[in-house]
Scaffold this motif. Sequence first.
Motif, mmCIF file in Angstrom:
data_model
loop_
_atom_site.group_PDB
_atom_site.id
_atom_site.type_symbol
_atom_site.label_atom_id
_atom_site.label_comp_id
_atom_site.label_asym_id
_atom_site.label_seq_id
_atom_site.Cartn_x
_atom_site.Cartn_y
_atom_site.Cartn_z
ATOM 1 N N TRP A 37 -3.843 26.467 -17.565
ATOM 2 C CA TRP A 37 -3.848 27.530 -18.572
ATOM 3 C C TRP A 37 -2.758 28.559 -18.271
ATOM 4 C CZ3 TRP A 37 -9.600 29.237 -19.632
ATOM 5 C CH2 TRP A 37 -10.205 28.244 -20.420
ATOM 6 N N TYR A 41 -18.273 17.393 -11.863
ATOM 7 C CA TYR A 41 -17.340 17.305 -12.985
ATOM 8 C C TYR A 41 -16.984 18.696 -13.499
ATOM 9 C CZ TYR A 41 -15.569 16.570 -17.681
ATOM 10 O OH TYR A 41 -14.800 16.613 -18.816
ATOM 11 N N MET A 42 -17.960 19.580 -13.598
ATOM 12 C CA MET A 42 -17.708 20.937 -14.082
ATOM 13 C C MET A 42 -16.771 21.694 -13.142
ATOM 14 S SD MET A 42 -21.424 22.078 -15.555
ATOM 15 C CE MET A 42 -20.772 23.587 -16.266
ATOM 16 N N LYS A 43 -16.965 21.494 -11.841
ATOM 17 C CA LYS A 43 -16.091 22.147 -10.861
ATOM 18 C C LYS A 43 -14.678 21.594 -10.966
ATOM 19 C CE LYS A 43 -15.854 25.201 -7.570
ATOM 20 N NZ LYS A 43 -16.153 26.627 -7.838
ATOM 21 N N TYR A 44 -14.565 20.287 -11.140
ATOM 22 C CA TYR A 44 -13.244 19.663 -11.305
ATOM 23 C C TYR A 44 -12.573 20.177 -12.568
ATOM 24 C CZ TYR A 44 -9.889 16.009 -12.563
ATOM 25 O OH TYR A 44 -8.760 15.340 -12.948
ATOM 26 N N LYS A 45 -13.340 20.286 -13.654
ATOM 27 C CA LYS A 45 -12.796 20.768 -14.917
ATOM 28 C C LYS A 45 -12.309 22.211 -14.800
ATOM 29 C CE LYS A 45 -13.986 21.194 -19.812
ATOM 30 N NZ LYS A 45 -15.062 21.071 -20.828
ATOM 31 N N GLU A 46 -13.074 23.035 -14.088
ATOM 32 C CA GLU A 46 -12.668 24.428 -13.869
ATOM 33 C C GLU A 46 -11.353 24.499 -13.102
ATOM 34 O OE1 GLU A 46 -15.653 26.698 -11.940
ATOM 35 O OE2 GLU A 46 -16.862 26.981 -13.744
ATOM 36 N N ILE A 93 -8.941 22.200 -12.991
ATOM 37 C CA ILE A 93 -7.847 21.763 -13.863
ATOM 38 C C ILE A 93 -7.460 22.858 -14.845
ATOM 39 C CG2 ILE A 93 -7.194 20.128 -15.663
ATOM 40 C CD1 ILE A 93 -7.183 18.933 -12.884
ATOM 41 N N GLU A 94 -8.453 23.503 -15.435
ATOM 42 C CA GLU A 94 -8.172 24.569 -16.401
ATOM 43 C C GLU A 94 -7.491 25.750 -15.722
ATOM 44 O OE1 GLU A 94 -11.983 25.359 -18.025
ATOM 45 O OE2 GLU A 94 -11.836 23.790 -19.559
#
Length: 507
Positions: free
Chosen positions: A260, A248-253, A255-256
């Motif tokens: 951004w 999830y953290m890798k996916y979130k990174e 997306i950001e």
Amino acid sequence: MSSPSPAQWLSLVGAIWLQTINGANSDFPVYSSQLKDLKSISQVQLNFLAFASDAGKLFGWFSGVAAIFLPLWLVSVIGATFGLIGYGMQFLFLENTHLSYWHLFMLTVLAGNGICWINTGCYLICIQNFPSDSHVAVGLSTSYVGLSAKVYTVVADAIFRRQPSNSAKAYLLLNATVPMLVTLLVSPFLRTTETKNKARSSWGFMVMFAITLATGICAVFGSIESESREHVISLGLLLIAPLGIPLYMKYKEGIEGIWWNKRERRVHDITVDEVETGERVIDLELEGRAEDGKVEGSVEVGGLQLLRKVDFWLYFFSYMFSATLGLVFLNNLGQIAESRRFSKTSTLVSLSSSFGFFGRLMPSFWDYHSTKSGYMVSRPAFMATLMAPMAGAFFLLLNPSRLFLYLSTAIIGACTGAITSIAVSATPELFGTKHFGVNHNIVVTNIPIGSLVFGYFAALLYKSGAEGSHSCTGSGCYEKTFIIWGSTCSLATLLCTVLYARTRKFC
């Protein structure tokens, strides 16, 4: 201050999976009675075999030295290789008359030493990748060691259900192959990640605690009720679930990184710099206070210097008279159940494993919340609090009721697991972190010593109760043993209380 990266969380998941299968010796009670009959050995000899696995810890400090020079993934692979050879040779030649008792003993020592190597790799991965939450990370990973016996009994029941007469070979095969397969699987994750700032607790730990609690509850219900396919699947999914955090953290990174814009990045960088500057000052202040607190307390002590410290010997014997004694009890569960005509030894082993899991988890959960509140409980005080109910549980076993056997097994399993988990952080608290790899492996030499002494005398008392026959039956077989163990554990409570009194002003 930055949160732990996906790579750091992935290393914690790898450590958790490794620890889940690193208690291969904990399933010994399940097949010990069959091994006793198969090799025609006495109860004393059987206790020496239980000691053999612990005897490998006498040389565990080699893994601490090796960790200084070798990558941690290789340290873990070496440990798994020792287990593959130790248990694998027993599996291949168990029914061969050329495999003598002393061959079994030495191979078990080798496999037991391999456990130390994997433990050292996991501890250092957690400490180095989570410097500000090392107590929490180490506690979480070591809690899963308590599930090892449960996992091995579940897998053995699923694969070898139709061959109960060959349980000894079945467990030896699993003990040899499962650690090697899992170690090779997770070795790419076992890397230390360099970070400018110390990563602190995040939402990830809360998710981990939720998953871990659900895993423990699933294990306990599976121990009480009969095993089912749904239970096995649920346990497997819960063991895989921690992998969702780094994914999830890798996916979130990702997306950001896509959404951004440059202006948002610039504002973010400025904000992070300001926050990190302020928190860096706080860190320096905390580090300064920690150094001030190390005047006479948790100074850096390494190697053989430990032997000149009174605190070390108080710590050493209180550990040996409590957690090590608990391990001896768990190693003898097979014979204790047999003496009381209780045929479901695997149920008792699963129960002790499940409660041992909760016991190991409890200190980590406490550390997480105490970090938030700023109030930390001294490790010696924590350990002394757990030794008292453990002593009471040994005296409860004097009652022949099956209910008290279940209750005492659960209490001893939970307290043994908790003390073992706390000890991992008590060692650096008392003697510093610089030489942790060697220091803690010196401390745990109490396990083989205690295993030999307590196990040997228990076997002698059991033999005297057998009155010449191969097996002893009745509550009297272990009556004197439980009185001695309960009294010894009471002494451990006193020693640990003295240790707390000596160190409390520095904690």
